[in-house]
Write a protein that holds these residues in place. Structure first.
Motif, mmCIF file in Angstrom:
data_model
loop_
_atom_site.group_PDB
_atom_site.id
_atom_site.type_symbol
_atom_site.label_atom_id
_atom_site.label_comp_id
_atom_site.label_asym_id
_atom_site.label_seq_id
_atom_site.Cartn_x
_atom_site.Cartn_y
_atom_site.Cartn_z
ATOM 1 N N VAL A 232 0.851 -1.185 0.000
ATOM 2 C CA VAL A 232 0.000 0.000 0.000
ATOM 3 C C VAL A 232 0.890 1.239 0.000
ATOM 4 O O VAL A 232 1.815 1.356 0.817
ATOM 5 N N VAL A 233 0.615 2.142 -0.930
ATOM 6 C CA VAL A 233 1.364 3.398 -1.035
ATOM 7 C C VAL A 233 0.436 4.541 -0.672
ATOM 8 O O VAL A 233 -0.624 4.710 -1.295
ATOM 9 N N THR A 234 0.815 5.300 0.354
ATOM 10 C CA THR A 234 -0.001 6.441 0.790
ATOM 11 C C THR A 234 0.882 7.672 0.942
ATOM 12 O O THR A 234 2.100 7.569 1.141
ATOM 13 N N LEU A 235 0.246 8.815 0.857
ATOM 14 C CA LEU A 235 0.946 10.067 1.118
ATOM 15 C C LEU A 235 0.991 10.273 2.623
ATOM 16 O O LEU A 235 -0.041 10.479 3.265
ATOM 17 N N ASP A 236 2.200 10.194 3.184
ATOM 18 C CA ASP A 236 2.334 10.270 4.636
ATOM 19 C C ASP A 236 2.345 11.710 5.141
ATOM 20 O O ASP A 236 1.692 12.025 6.124
#
Length: 770
Positions: A232-236
């Motif tokens: 999962v790739v999210t904008l942190d």
């Protein structure tokens, strides 16, 4: 743990360290060079060829001894290279990714560790690239089947302008952090987390507690046993503190396993920020901010941490290096450090201090005049550093001379000759850093005390104005309001004990301008002083005979000492006074040379052209670039693009003829200079500089009339581009007597400058010229 420096990219080249003894560099010649450090020298081990455009960025990853390299170029391609564990193997290209159009502005690599397949050796790779579409493109590669091929899996949007740099780091719970910075002034941190349970990916729409979440991008990866793992790739986070374009991001190495997440960002707003993740609040804080104030610099183009994370190094947009070191246990206080400085454009000319070469001054197309001197430490170790920047101009600089040790004459691509006088700060700096007594330079302490404190450049001005201490009156006729307005807030004079930093050089080391000389119709090209520093000769670019005039100035009154000397048809490329001051030699683009004689009369100074050799009589078939007198004034040499050096002398009939056959070289000769003494066997010593950057040393005797090559520099010591000027370091009369009596064999030193942006000083044993 293997540590790497952050990658620095430019529009024409990039470089990255593989280890402390190996690096890769790419440039506009379409190639990537693999350098190895052996026997105190960097040598090219292999060349990576495959691009058809300028290399823009390079990324490298070491994984269990294997090296993976990604290179991008202006040919709209990205090449993947791999090298096995053996050091003696070369990199092999295994894949080429074509973008169709556009270029990659940044690239980064990391391993993608699986939580399912626990191996010591990771076969999965993650690559991030960015192009002019303002998106971060993620590629995944798996080499479990011994064939590695990257495939595009997703694109991350968010930035609103070009992304300039990418950097991978590691967060908590096996997460991967990707930092991206852009010209929109923002830094975005993306988190990549492996997910084992597919139920975690289901959108819980029926949950009573509906939670607002950021958009999640998901990609899958299959392994040898066909088991699939999801990521999962999210904008942190989005970091916003810079006020201008952010050009570089770099993660701090975690050497002591402190598990502190630190990120360094460099921006065109003249600041670098060290960000630190606060686990209690879950936000990123700007813990440290370093940078510059004032000056004419344009900000930072790149920044990196040192391997231990205790120092940061920044590359200024104008080529300067800035360094800071942590001086506290918690890394909250940082102090500027001494760094390597130098020109960032072709160096056109330089000159030594005339008495014994205590320091030298150089000018460059980077529009600066710089003074370099040795730094003598408490342990008596001597290293050369830039100690002052007397002139930061608005025109490219072309020529320079040191009238005295406290006076500089310079000419740029303008019609004006400018004269500068050293301020009080320079005298104190030279005393502290080089341990030079003012009396040895013929500077009286009284004159140094009365000198202005420093200088500054008014807004929209080109002339350095003198600045005086508040306790001093300075010029009583000067309007106080004018002096008050010219004092810059950034000017802070400091008693230096070590070489100044880049910021200090820009703000506090200017010299006051005391005189301007007008008379040339076009840009200045060359200058020359007689040994007594009483006469100054100047010449400018010319296409007509009337514009190729040489003007002689009286340094006492700064007026023309005689009528302009008209003899050449095109630009005078170089001039040289004889050591006794009676003769002036000039060479020109018209392939000829001229000789002038000076005579002092009761009515003033008389100067006449006593001999002129046109392109037929000069024996040169191309432009004559350089000339030099022997130390006893019996001979002079001319050097030309026709690859010849000719020595001339005066015959019994008072005509000037070649003293021997020409010295023929392998390339165009662009610089020449006689040594200030004979060799042991009473031969003249000469150094010639070539268009290819090589320096060659010869001896010549009027008795044997043949040239003898006596010394050759190692290939790595030569310049990589055209040699513009050669000058032997002056030696005092006492040392000359030691040479003549053979009591001492001091080494000779020679300086040279080149279009490769460097000034080099070589020490050569005297016995080498035997």
């Amino acid at each position: 743990m293997q540590l790497f420096y952050g990658m620095v990219t430019t529009p024409v080249d990039g470089s990255v360290l593989i280890s402390f003894s190996e690096l890769l560099s790419g440039s506009a010649d379409h190639n990537i060079l693999n350098w190895h450090f052996q026997n105190s020298l960097w040598k090219v081990k292999s060349t990576l060829s495959g691009h058809t455009g300028s290399v823009t960025c390079i990324a490298i990853l070491r994984n269990s001894g294997n090296f993976l390299v990604a290179t991008a170029a202006t040919d709209s391609t990205l090449n993947i290279w791999r090298r096995e564990t053996a050091v003696d193997q070369n990199f092999q290209r295994i894949q080429t990714i074509s973008f169709g159009h556009g270029i990659a502005l940044a690239v980064a690599l990391t391993t993608l560790q699986s939580t399912i397949d626990k191996k010591d050796h990771c076969d999965n790779y993650l690559m991030a690239t960015t192009r002019e579409n303002c998106k971060v493109n993620l590629y995944v590669g798996n080499s479990s089947d011994s064939k590695l091929e990257f495939q595009l899996i997703m694109s991350l949007s968010g930035h609103e302008n070009w992304i300039r740099d990418l950097a991978f780091g590691y967060g908590d719970n096996d997460s991967i952090l990707l930092a991206s910075c852009a010209e929109d002034t923002y830094i975005r941190i993306w988190k990549i987390v492996p997910v084992n349970d597919n139920n975690d990916l289901v959108d819980k729409t029926n949950s009573e507690d509906k939670e607002l979440k950021l958009k999640e991008n998901i990609f899958h990866l299959k392994f040898d046993d066909q088991e699939k793992e999801s990521y999962v790739v999210t904008l942190d986070s989005v970091l916003s503190c810079h006020e201008d374009m952010v050009y570089s991001v770099n993660w701090c190495p975690d050497i002591e396993n402190e598990h502190h997440l630190r990120l360094l960002s460099a921006s065109m707003d003249k600041t670098m920020i060290i960000w630190e993740y606060d686990r209690d609040s879950g936000i990123w804080l700007d813990k440290v901010r370093v940078g510059t104030m004032g000056g004419n610099n344009l900000g930072f183009y790149g920044g990196i941490f040192s391997p231990d994370g205790k120092e940061v190094l920044a590359q200024g947009y104008d080529g300067g290096l800035h360094a800071w070191k942590s001086i506290s246990d918690k890394n909250e206080h940082w102090k500027p450090q001494v760094t390597v400085t130098g020109h960032f454009a072709p160096v056109q000319d330089f000159d030594w201090e005339s008495s014994n070469g205590t320091f030298l001054v150089s000018v460059s197309s980077d529009q600066t005049t710089r003074i370099h001197a040795p730094w003598i430490t408490s342990t008596k170790v001597s290293t050369w550093h830039e100690i002052a920047r007397p002139q930061i101009h608005g025109y490219d600089m072309q020529c320079v001379l040191l009238a005295d040790c406290d006076q500089i004459v310079s000419g740029g691509e303008e019609k004006v000759i400018r004269i500068f006088k050293s301020p009080k700060l320079f005298s104190s700096t030279l005393l502290e850093i080089s341990q030079v007594e003012l009396e040895s330079l013929r500077i009286s302490s009284d004159a140094s005390t009365k000198a202005p404190l420093g200088a500054s450049v008014p807004s929209l001005g080109l002339s350095n104005k003198a600045m005086y201490d508040d306790k001093e009156d300075g010029d009583s006729n000067e309007d106080f309001s004018d002096r008050f307005n010219m004092i810059p807030t950034a000017f802070k004079p400091i008693e230096l004990k070590e070489p100044p930093t880049e910021l200090y050089l820009q703000q506090n080391t200017l010299w006051p301008e005391i005189q301007k000389l007008y008379g040339h119709p076009y840009e200045l090209f060359c200058l020359a002083y007689n040994r007594q520093r009483q006469l100054l000769a100047s010449a400018c670019k010319a296409r007509k005979p009337e514009h190729a005039a040489i003007i002689i100035w009286d340094t006492q009154t700064w007026r023309q000492a005689c009528e302009p000397l008209l003899c050449h048809n095109l630009t005078v490329t170089q001039m040289a006074f004889s050591h006794n001051g009676d003769w002036l030699l000039s060479v020109s683009r018209d392939r000829g040379w001229s000789l002038y004689q000076f005579t002092k009369l009761s009515s003033g100074l008389s100067c006449k052209n006593v001999y002129h050799a046109g392109y037929k009589a000069s024996m040169h078939s191309r432009i004559i670039w350089s000339c030099s007198w022997s130390h006893d004034d019996k001979y002079f040499a001319t050097a030309s693009r026709d690859k010849k050096v000719i020595i001339w002398h005066q015959s019994q009939s008072h005509t000037w003829i070649p003293a021997s056959s020409p010295l023929e070289l392998s390339d165009s000769v662009t610089a020449v200079d006689f040594a200030p003494i004979f060799s042991k066997n009473k031969r003249y010593i000469m150094c010639v500089g070539l268009d290819c950057g090589k320096l060659e040393f010869y001896t010549w005797s009027s008795e044997q009339l043949h040239w003898q090559k006596c010394c050759t520099l190692p290939e790595n010591y030569n310049h990589s581009s055209t040699v513009k000027r050669i000058r032997w370091r002056p030696i005092s009369e006492a040392i000359k007597k030691d040479y003549e009596s053979e009591r001492e064999n001091y080494p000779l030193q020679i300086g040279c400058c080149s279009t490769d942006h460097s000034v080099r000083i070589f020490t050569i044993p005297y016995n080498n010229f035997s």
